[in-house]
Design an enzyme around this catalytic site. Structure first.
Site, PDB file in Angstrom:
ATOM      1  CB  SER A   1      -0.980  -0.094   1.063  1.00 25.49           C
ATOM      2  OG  SER A   1      -1.980   0.785   0.899  1.00 25.49           O
TER       3      SER A   1
ATOM      4  CG  HIS B   1      -5.639  -2.747   0.744  1.00 25.56           C
ATOM      5  ND1 HIS B   1      -4.857  -2.636  -0.397  1.00 25.56           N
ATOM      6  CD2 HIS B   1      -5.034  -1.998   1.880  1.00 25.56           C
ATOM      7  CE1 HIS B   1      -3.885  -1.612  -0.355  1.00 25.56           C
ATOM      8  NE2 HIS B   1      -3.914  -1.310   1.249  1.00 25.56           N
TER       9      HIS B   1
END
Length: 256
Positions: A85, A235
């Site tokens: 990320s 995620h």
């Protein structure tokens, strides 16, 4: 100032960069696994996160510069670099600026494109943690629950709690600065930032961070890259399916 890190194992240098509001310790279990394959794993806390220094300044150029200073302080070259990320954005920029230092690059569930701000509710919830009243992790969780209903996300955020001294909790993150600069987290990689060495992009099959229309951009800036989907994950793919994540990364690293 040099970033804080936890170093696990001996062997080829392998740096892991956490995501926004995370810390290196989030990766400790996987780091131990990677260390079994002859890697010395450096779990680095990026500025304003974990045990690293706090600063009023926060953007990807600075995060990449911090990593360069860290590598120099450890006299490391030809590193394996993995970022998730926000850490993936740092890793992409660093690799493009210092390709001589990066042997292989792994980017977990982020693309080079711009992402709109989407952390505001989480940041507001963290801002409501008044530690003159909140005295336990359970009490902190109850406050956060009003803003973050997902228990897994709350558990991740609450890892930032620590005892400032006996009887008083605090947050390791520099919440004020991160709130003020949250728009920096979604900034796109500069279009001239290109890394031509072996690169692996990993995406969760339930995540929307890397979509089909991102593939052309990824190939333009990382021409020697491949994109692999990790099953049964969103995620936080490294936490949701660590076994498949680990095997995929090791297979990529052991080729050539």
């Amino acid at each position: 100032m040099i970033l804080h890190s936890n170093v696990i194992g001996e062997g080829n240098p392998f740096i892991i960069l956490h995501g926004f509001l995370g810390m290196g310790d989030n990766w400790k279990t996987l780091a131990r696994k990677f260390s079994e394959s002859n890697f010395q794993v450096h779990l680095v806390d990026q500025r304003n996160h974990g045990r690293s220094f706090h600063s009023d300044e926060f953007d990807y150029e600075l995060l990449a510069e911090d990593l360069k200073n860290y590598c120099e302080s450890k006299r490391m070259s030809e590193i394996i670099l993995l970022g998730h990320s926000m850490g993936g954005k740092t890793a992409m920029l660093f690799a493009s600026k210092h390709p001589d230092l990066v042997k292989k690059l792994i980017v977990a569930d982020i693309s080079p494109r711009y992402y709109p701000v989407h952390h505001n509710i989480i940041l507001e919830g963290l801002s409501q943690l008044d530690f003159s009243f909140v005295k336990t992790r359970l009490e902190a969780d109850r406050v956060l629950e009003e803003y973050v209903p997902q228990i897994g996300v709350r558990q991740f955020l609450l890892k930032n709690l620590y005892w400032v001294h006996k009887g008083e909790l605090g947050l390791r993150i520099n919440l004020k600065v991160l709130k003020e600069n949250v728009s920096e987290v979604g900034e796109a990689l500069p279009p001239h930032a290109i890394f031509e060495k072996d690169t692996l992009f990993l995406r969760g099959d339930r995540s929307e961070y890397i979509m089909e229309n991102d593939e052309m951009l990824i190939k333009r800036q990382f021409p020697n890259s491949q994109i692999i989907t990790i099953n049964n994950s969103g995620h936080w793919l490294h936490a949701e399916n660590p076994q498949e994540f680990y095997v995929t990364v090791v297979n990529f690293l052991l080729i050539n």
